[in-house]
Scaffold this motif. Structure first.
Motif, PDB file in Angstrom:
ATOM      1  N   ILE A   1     -22.571 -37.924  -3.175  1.00  0.00           N
ATOM      2  CA  ILE A   1     -22.771 -39.370  -3.099  1.00  0.00           C
ATOM      3  C   ILE A   1     -22.615 -39.816  -1.651  1.00  0.00           C
ATOM      4  O   ILE A   1     -21.873 -39.205  -0.881  1.00  0.00           O
ATOM      5  CB  ILE A   1     -21.789 -40.158  -4.001  1.00  0.00           C
ATOM      6  CG1 ILE A   1     -20.331 -39.904  -3.605  1.00  0.00           C
ATOM      7  CG2 ILE A   1     -22.030 -39.838  -5.477  1.00  0.00           C
ATOM      8  CD1 ILE A   1     -19.308 -40.786  -4.325  1.00  0.00           C
ATOM      9  N   CYS A   2     -23.337 -40.865  -1.308  1.00  0.00           N
ATOM     10  CA  CYS A   2     -23.212 -41.489   0.006  1.00  0.00           C
ATOM     11  C   CYS A   2     -22.689 -42.901  -0.206  1.00  0.00           C
ATOM     12  O   CYS A   2     -23.339 -43.702  -0.890  1.00  0.00           O
ATOM     13  CB  CYS A   2     -24.552 -41.535   0.720  1.00  0.00           C
ATOM     14  SG  CYS A   2     -25.282 -39.912   1.017  1.00  0.00           S
ATOM     15  N   ILE A   3     -21.529 -43.187   0.357  1.00  0.00           N
ATOM     16  CA  ILE A   3     -20.959 -44.529   0.264  1.00  0.00           C
ATOM     17  C   ILE A   3     -21.483 -45.325   1.446  1.00  0.00           C
ATOM     18  O   ILE A   3     -21.245 -44.981   2.603  1.00  0.00           O
ATOM     19  CB  ILE A   3     -19.426 -44.476   0.229  1.00  0.00           C
ATOM     20  CG1 ILE A   3     -18.978 -43.689  -1.003  1.00  0.00           C
ATOM     21  CG2 ILE A   3     -18.845 -45.887   0.223  1.00  0.00           C
ATOM     22  CD1 ILE A   3     -17.498 -43.448  -1.112  1.00  0.00           C
ATOM     23  N   THR A   4     -22.237 -46.366   1.131  1.00  0.00           N
ATOM     24  CA  THR A   4     -22.951 -47.152   2.153  1.00  0.00           C
ATOM     25  C   THR A   4     -22.602 -48.624   1.986  1.00  0.00           C
ATOM     26  O   THR A   4     -23.430 -49.436   1.575  1.00  0.00           O
ATOM     27  CB  THR A   4     -24.470 -46.937   2.032  1.00  0.00           C
ATOM     28  OG1 THR A   4     -24.864 -47.211   0.671  1.00  0.00           O
ATOM     29  CG2 THR A   4     -24.861 -45.509   2.389  1.00  0.00           C
ATOM     30  N   ASP A   5     -21.365 -48.959   2.297  1.00  0.00           N
ATOM     31  CA  ASP A   5     -20.937 -50.349   2.152  1.00  0.00           C
ATOM     32  C   ASP A   5     -21.631 -51.240   3.174  1.00  0.00           C
ATOM     33  O   ASP A   5     -22.098 -50.784   4.218  1.00  0.00           O
ATOM     34  CB  ASP A   5     -19.411 -50.438   2.290  1.00  0.00           C
ATOM     35  CG  ASP A   5     -18.710 -49.870   1.072  1.00  0.00           C
ATOM     36  OD1 ASP A   5     -19.119 -50.215  -0.047  1.00  0.00           O
ATOM     37  OD2 ASP A   5     -17.773 -49.067   1.237  1.00  0.00           O
ATOM     38  N   HIS A   6     -21.676 -52.522   2.855  1.00  0.00           N
ATOM     39  CA  HIS A   6     -22.341 -53.498   3.717  1.00  0.00           C
ATOM     40  C   HIS A   6     -21.579 -53.643   5.029  1.00  0.00           C
ATOM     41  O   HIS A   6     -20.441 -54.122   5.054  1.00  0.00           O
ATOM     42  CB  HIS A   6     -22.419 -54.860   3.032  1.00  0.00           C
ATOM     43  CG  HIS A   6     -23.316 -54.877   1.837  1.00  0.00           C
ATOM     44  ND1 HIS A   6     -24.686 -54.798   1.941  1.00  0.00           N
ATOM     45  CD2 HIS A   6     -23.047 -54.967   0.523  1.00  0.00           C
ATOM     46  CE1 HIS A   6     -25.218 -54.839   0.725  1.00  0.00           C
ATOM     47  NE2 HIS A   6     -24.242 -54.934  -0.157  1.00  0.00           N
ATOM     48  N   ASP A   7     -22.213 -53.219   6.129  1.00  0.00           N
ATOM     49  CA  ASP A   7     -21.681 -53.403   7.479  1.00  0.00           C
ATOM     50  C   ASP A   7     -20.231 -52.945   7.613  1.00  0.00           C
ATOM     51  O   ASP A   7     -19.455 -53.540   8.370  1.00  0.00           O
ATOM     52  CB  ASP A   7     -21.824 -54.870   7.906  1.00  0.00           C
ATOM     53  CG  ASP A   7     -23.271 -55.323   7.886  1.00  0.00           C
ATOM     54  OD1 ASP A   7     -24.103 -54.653   8.524  1.00  0.00           O
ATOM     55  OD2 ASP A   7     -23.586 -56.324   7.208  1.00  0.00           O
ATOM     56  N   SER A   8     -19.865 -51.889   6.888  1.00  0.00           N
ATOM     57  CA  SER A   8     -18.486 -51.415   6.896  1.00  0.00           C
ATOM     58  C   SER A   8     -18.420 -49.918   6.647  1.00  0.00           C
ATOM     59  O   SER A   8     -19.166 -49.382   5.826  1.00  0.00           O
ATOM     60  CB  SER A   8     -17.671 -52.138   5.813  1.00  0.00           C
ATOM     61  OG  SER A   8     -16.383 -51.558   5.674  1.00  0.00           O
ATOM     62  N   ILE A   9     -17.477 -49.266   7.343  1.00  0.00           N
ATOM     63  CA  ILE A   9     -17.163 -47.860   7.065  1.00  0.00           C
ATOM     64  C   ILE A   9     -15.704 -47.740   6.632  1.00  0.00           C
ATOM     65  O   ILE A   9     -15.086 -46.688   6.782  1.00  0.00           O
ATOM     66  CB  ILE A   9     -17.467 -46.965   8.280  1.00  0.00           C
ATOM     67  CG1 ILE A   9     -16.707 -47.445   9.513  1.00  0.00           C
ATOM     68  CG2 ILE A   9     -18.953 -46.879   8.534  1.00  0.00           C
ATOM     69  CD1 ILE A   9     -16.678 -46.438  10.660  1.00  0.00           C
ATOM     70  N   GLU A  10     -15.173 -48.810   6.079  1.00  0.00           N
ATOM     71  CA  GLU A  10     -13.777 -48.821   5.634  1.00  0.00           C
ATOM     72  C   GLU A  10     -13.485 -47.690   4.653  1.00  0.00           C
ATOM     73  O   GLU A  10     -12.387 -47.121   4.649  1.00  0.00           O
ATOM     74  CB  GLU A  10     -13.429 -50.167   5.005  1.00  0.00           C
ATOM     75  CG  GLU A  10     -11.988 -50.292   4.531  1.00  0.00           C
ATOM     76  CD  GLU A  10     -10.949 -50.152   5.642  1.00  0.00           C
ATOM     77  OE1 GLU A  10      -9.822 -49.738   5.332  1.00  0.00           O
ATOM     78  OE2 GLU A  10     -11.257 -50.447   6.815  1.00  0.00           O
ATOM     79  N   ALA A  11     -14.450 -47.316   3.832  1.00  0.00           N
ATOM     80  CA  ALA A  11     -14.249 -46.221   2.871  1.00  0.00           C
ATOM     81  C   ALA A  11     -13.804 -44.945   3.581  1.00  0.00           C
ATOM     82  O   ALA A  11     -13.012 -44.168   3.038  1.00  0.00           O
ATOM     83  CB  ALA A  11     -15.522 -45.974   2.067  1.00  0.00           C
ATOM     84  N   GLY A  12     -14.286 -44.746   4.804  1.00  0.00           N
ATOM     85  CA  GLY A  12     -13.923 -43.555   5.566  1.00  0.00           C
ATOM     86  C   GLY A  12     -12.459 -43.514   5.963  1.00  0.00           C
ATOM     87  O   GLY A  12     -11.950 -42.453   6.339  1.00  0.00           O
ATOM     88  N   ASN A  13     -11.777 -44.642   5.884  1.00  0.00           N
ATOM     89  CA  ASN A  13     -10.337 -44.680   6.152  1.00  0.00           C
ATOM     90  C   ASN A  13      -9.524 -44.319   4.916  1.00  0.00           C
ATOM     91  O   ASN A  13      -8.297 -44.206   4.993  1.00  0.00           O
ATOM     92  CB  ASN A  13      -9.922 -46.062   6.659  1.00  0.00           C
ATOM     93  CG  ASN A  13     -10.520 -46.372   8.008  1.00  0.00           C
ATOM     94  OD1 ASN A  13     -10.689 -45.481   8.838  1.00  0.00           O
ATOM     95  ND2 ASN A  13     -10.863 -47.631   8.234  1.00  0.00           N
TER      96      ASN A  13
END
Length: 193
Positions: free
Chosen positions: A34-46
């Motif tokens: 899966i690719c997490i592609t949040d709106h204008d955010s890479i917070e998931a990577g934290n």
């Protein structure tokens, strides 16, 4: 490998899907990644490390970047992209950083991607199938492939677990990280399903 390349997690205000729920649900839906592609955010990577998870699922952190000429799924240089770029600036930045930019829901009636970006060679990849598009919008996206000689990917645009995996991109490659994903896109050996 079967990937859902367009997913919004709890770090997009419009989604109620937690990262843990996405990771736990995806293998049961036949997904390898899966690719997490949040709106204008890479917070998931934290909150999660990119790569192969304990259940074997591959997680890639990308971003859906908003511009005045449409939205783009970005893979590669997501940690260093400046905010507020125009579409041409964004596409040039991603290209120079050797990433991939995919026009998200390019023929959606509200906020379509500006076709001049394809005509001018700035964007070669589009989301030809999107799980939240109407049939007409997906058909219109498919016509863009022919018109501009583009490469078409697919993603669910999931905002909930129920939407996960409805549309996927299948790759003829082994993918374990974002570099592998970018290489697989550039090889052209993928299809939207």
């Amino acid at each position: 490998m079967r990937f859902d390349i367009h997913i919004h997690s709890e770090f997009s205000s419009c989604s109620n899907a937690s990262i843990n729920d996405l990771i736990n649900a995806a293998p049961g839906l036949g997904l390898d990644g899966i690719c997490i592609t949040d709106h204008d955010s890479i917070e998931a990577g934290n909150h999660i490390s990119e790569g192969v998870q304990s259940n074997g699922l591959v997680v890639i952190i990308g971003m859906e970047y908003t511009t005045d000429c449409g939205d783009f799924l970005i893979f590669g240089p997501v940690k260093i992209i400046p905010a507020g770029l125009s579409a041409p600036e964004l596409l040039n930045f991603v290209s120079e950083a050797e990433g991939i930019a995919i026009a998200a829901h390019p023929a959606r009636k509200e906020r379509p991607v500006d076709e001049s970006l394809y005509a001018n060679g700035l964007c070669s990849y589009i989301e030809v199938l999107n799980g939240r598009n109407s049939n007409e919008e997906n058909i219109a996206s498919q016509s863009l492939i022919q018109l501009y000689n583009l490469k078409g990917a697919g993603g669910s645009d999931a905002h909930s677990i129920e939407e996960l995996g409805k549309i996927i991109t299948e790759f003829d490659a082994n993918i374990t990280c974002s570099e592998d994903l970018i290489k697989a896109f550039k090889s052209g050996n993928f299809s939207a399903q």
